[in-house]
Structures are given as C-alpha cells and as structure tokens.
Design a protein around this motif. Structure first.
Motif, short mmCIF file in Angstrom:
data_model
loop_
_atom_site.label_atom_id
_atom_site.label_comp_id
_atom_site.label_asym_id
_atom_site.label_seq_id
_atom_site.Cartn_x
_atom_site.Cartn_y
_atom_site.Cartn_z
N PHE A 165 -8.84 3.63 10.66
CA PHE A 165 -9.10 3.30 9.25
C PHE A 165 -10.26 1.91 9.07
O PHE A 165 -9.92 1.04 10.11
CB PHE A 165 -8.00 2.52 8.41
CG PHE A 165 -6.79 3.83 8.26
CD1 PHE A 165 -5.84 3.71 9.22
CD2 PHE A 165 -7.05 4.77 7.40
CE1 PHE A 165 -4.71 4.91 8.61
CE2 PHE A 165 -6.10 5.95 6.69
CZ PHE A 165 -5.04 5.97 7.89
N CYS A 166 -11.18 2.15 8.36
CA CYS A 166 -12.13 0.92 8.11
C CYS A 166 -11.49 0.39 6.88
O CYS A 166 -11.22 1.09 6.00
CB CYS A 166 -13.51 1.61 8.09
SG CYS A 166 -14.78 0.40 7.46
N ALA A 167 -11.79 -0.86 6.83
CA ALA A 167 -11.52 -1.69 5.49
C ALA A 167 -12.66 -2.67 5.38
O ALA A 167 -13.27 -3.21 6.16
CB ALA A 167 -10.04 -2.28 5.50
N GLY A 176 -5.08 8.08 3.89
CA GLY A 176 -5.58 6.71 3.72
C GLY A 176 -4.48 5.87 3.18
O GLY A 176 -3.52 6.38 2.48
N GLN A 204 -8.22 -6.25 0.77
CA GLN A 204 -8.89 -5.03 1.80
C GLN A 204 -8.74 -3.98 1.14
O GLN A 204 -7.42 -3.30 0.86
CB GLN A 204 -8.05 -5.39 2.90
CG GLN A 204 -8.50 -6.61 3.82
CD GLN A 204 -7.99 -6.70 5.13
OE1 GLN A 204 -7.81 -5.68 5.72
NE2 GLN A 204 -7.70 -7.78 5.64
N TYR A 208 0.86 -1.18 -0.03
CA TYR A 208 0.05 -0.04 0.08
C TYR A 208 0.88 1.28 0.09
O TYR A 208 2.02 1.16 0.56
CB TYR A 208 -0.68 -0.07 1.30
CG TYR A 208 -1.99 -0.79 1.30
CD1 TYR A 208 -1.93 -2.31 1.82
CD2 TYR A 208 -3.39 -0.60 1.05
CE1 TYR A 208 -2.83 -3.07 1.87
CE2 TYR A 208 -4.44 -1.61 0.86
CZ TYR A 208 -4.11 -2.63 1.23
OH TYR A 208 -4.96 -3.56 1.54
N PHE A 239 -9.21 0.09 1.99
CA PHE A 239 -9.42 0.83 3.11
C PHE A 239 -10.00 2.29 2.68
O PHE A 239 -9.85 2.69 1.56
CB PHE A 239 -7.76 1.35 3.32
CG PHE A 239 -7.13 0.31 4.30
CD1 PHE A 239 -6.68 -0.82 3.65
CD2 PHE A 239 -7.16 0.30 5.80
CE1 PHE A 239 -6.19 -2.12 4.28
CE2 PHE A 239 -6.52 -0.48 6.32
CZ PHE A 239 -5.92 -1.92 5.64
N CYS A 269 -18.53 3.95 9.29
CA CYS A 269 -17.84 3.52 7.95
C CYS A 269 -18.77 3.07 7.09
O CYS A 269 -20.04 2.45 7.48
CB CYS A 269 -17.02 2.51 8.06
SG CYS A 269 -16.05 1.46 6.90
N TYR A 312 -8.85 -0.41 11.76
CA TYR A 312 -7.35 -0.37 12.24
C TYR A 312 -7.12 0.87 12.75
O TYR A 312 -7.97 1.81 12.40
CB TYR A 312 -6.53 -0.90 10.65
CG TYR A 312 -6.51 -2.11 10.35
CD1 TYR A 312 -7.43 -2.33 9.36
CD2 TYR A 312 -5.42 -3.10 10.49
CE1 TYR A 312 -7.60 -3.64 8.71
CE2 TYR A 312 -5.42 -4.24 10.05
CZ TYR A 312 -6.76 -4.42 8.87
OH TYR A 312 -6.35 -5.73 8.24
#
Lengths: 111, 111
Positions: free
Chosen positions: B91-93, A42, B100, A35, B102, B23, B35
C-alpha cells in the motif's frame, strides 16, 4: 515500539444489533485512526482522533479516545451487512510519522 | 474526494526478478509512505519519504528496497531481487498533515 491490541479478534452480529470493538495501545496515544478493509483490498479511512476524550461520529459509527486508558473504542449502531469487513486501528507517533496498526477485527453481520 | 492510485493492481514475478510498484499520491500532499500486508497479517510500515529523501524506514526496508519520486507525480517502490517472502499487498499512502490516505494496493506474488 508501540503495540496495538484489538479486541475481540472477530465478531459475528445479527443485523440491527449494536456492537463495540476496542483498540488498546502499549504507549501513549497521540493520534488514533480507524480504517476499514475488505479482505484483500485497500484501507478506507473512517475516523481520526487526536485528543483525549475526543469523540467523533460518521453515519452510524462513533469512535472515542480514552487517553488515560490508552484506548479507543468504535461503536456501530444498528449494524448492517454493509458494515461487514476488517476494522483496523492505527496509531501515529506524531505529525506525519508512520502508522502502527493492530491486527484488525473481522466483523460479520448476519442478515 | 481525491484518491491515491497504484499500479499495477496485481503483479506476478519470479524469484530474483526486480519489480517496481507505482503510486500517484494526492497532488498537494508532501509526505509519502509505503506499507505492506502479508496475507492474514498486520499492515506493516516500510518507509516514509519527504522532501525527496527517506525520513524513516523499518527493519523490513533493507538494501533490496528503494524508493524514488522520479517526477512531480509518481512515487515508486523498487524491490531489486524479489524473494518468496516479499509476496504481499503493498500500500502506498500520502498525507498533507496527519491523515494518511491509502491507495487500493498492489498485490505482489513471487513464484
């Protein structure tokens, strides 16, 4: 628990130069993800490698997975200022499991 | 490409207050994650969620934290009584299979 070590910690290159950064795992790699992150922002997905020996490319970025060494490398050809940022590698423990991340490598590209 | 969205982008709260971070995962995804990243540190796994229940959680995810999918689209992280050390980027994923995706993150500042 799995640990990912990324090297070097930071890198400054002149625009147009090639560079390689590495990610080494303390355990067997099942899936390895790269990433990119701008500071305070992000995570942008770059590539996912799932099999030993696998190599993937996107634009000027190539990533490889060496299963035996438990290591992945990411190579940028002819770097540009737009490549600057933090490169994170993440590893999963199987399908749909959590990702464990390395500390990241900060790349600066001098025009 | 579909995106994970998060709101708010920045939340400032006083110590001891409750916060809810929101999210919206990608619509056909079934696996959801939170995360966090304390400034200058690694991205750390908090919790994963599948089929309306927690599938895995880290040591960080203690009783102060909870997750919920209140409807078909939102996925929330609640911190009941915030502490100074909860200040971080969250962070949402989400994922369908392995990759994944993000969200852009919510910066939480606890004062």
């Amino acid at each position: 628990s799995q640990e990912l070590e990324q090297s070097p910690q930071s890198l400054i290159v002149q625009e147009g130069k090639n560079l390689t950064i590495n990610c080494t795992s303390s355990k067997t790699l099942y899936g390895l993800y790269w990433y990119k992150q701008k500071y305070g922002e992000g995570l942008i997905f770059l590539m996912m490698l799932q099999k030993g020996g696998e190599e993937k490319s996107h634009e000027k970025i190539t990533a490889k997975l060496d299963e035996k060494k438990q290591q992945s490398s990411l190579h940028i050809t002819a770097s540009q200022p737009s490549h600057a940022g933090i490169y994170l590698c993440g590893a999963d423990g199987g399908a749909n499991s959590k990702l464990t991340f390395g500390k990241g490598i900060t790349l600066s590209v001098r025009p | 490409e579909p995106e994970v969205t998060q709101t708010p982008s920045h939340q400032v709260t006083q110590m001891g207050q409750e916060v809810i971070l929101r999210c919206v995962p990608i619509s056909n995804h079934l696996y959801f994650y939170w995360y966090r990243q304390i400034l200058g540190q690694k991205v750390e796994f908090l919790v994963s969620f599948y089929n309306n229940e927690i599938s895995e959680k880290s040591e960080i995810f203690d009783d102060q934290f909870s997750v919920e999918r209140p409807d078909g689209s939102n996925f929330t992280l609640k911190i009941r009584s915030t502490k100074l050390e909860d200040s971080a980027m969250y962070f949402c994923a989400s994922s369908e299979t392995k990759k994944q995706y993000f969200g852009p993150g919510t910066r939480l500042t606890v004062t």
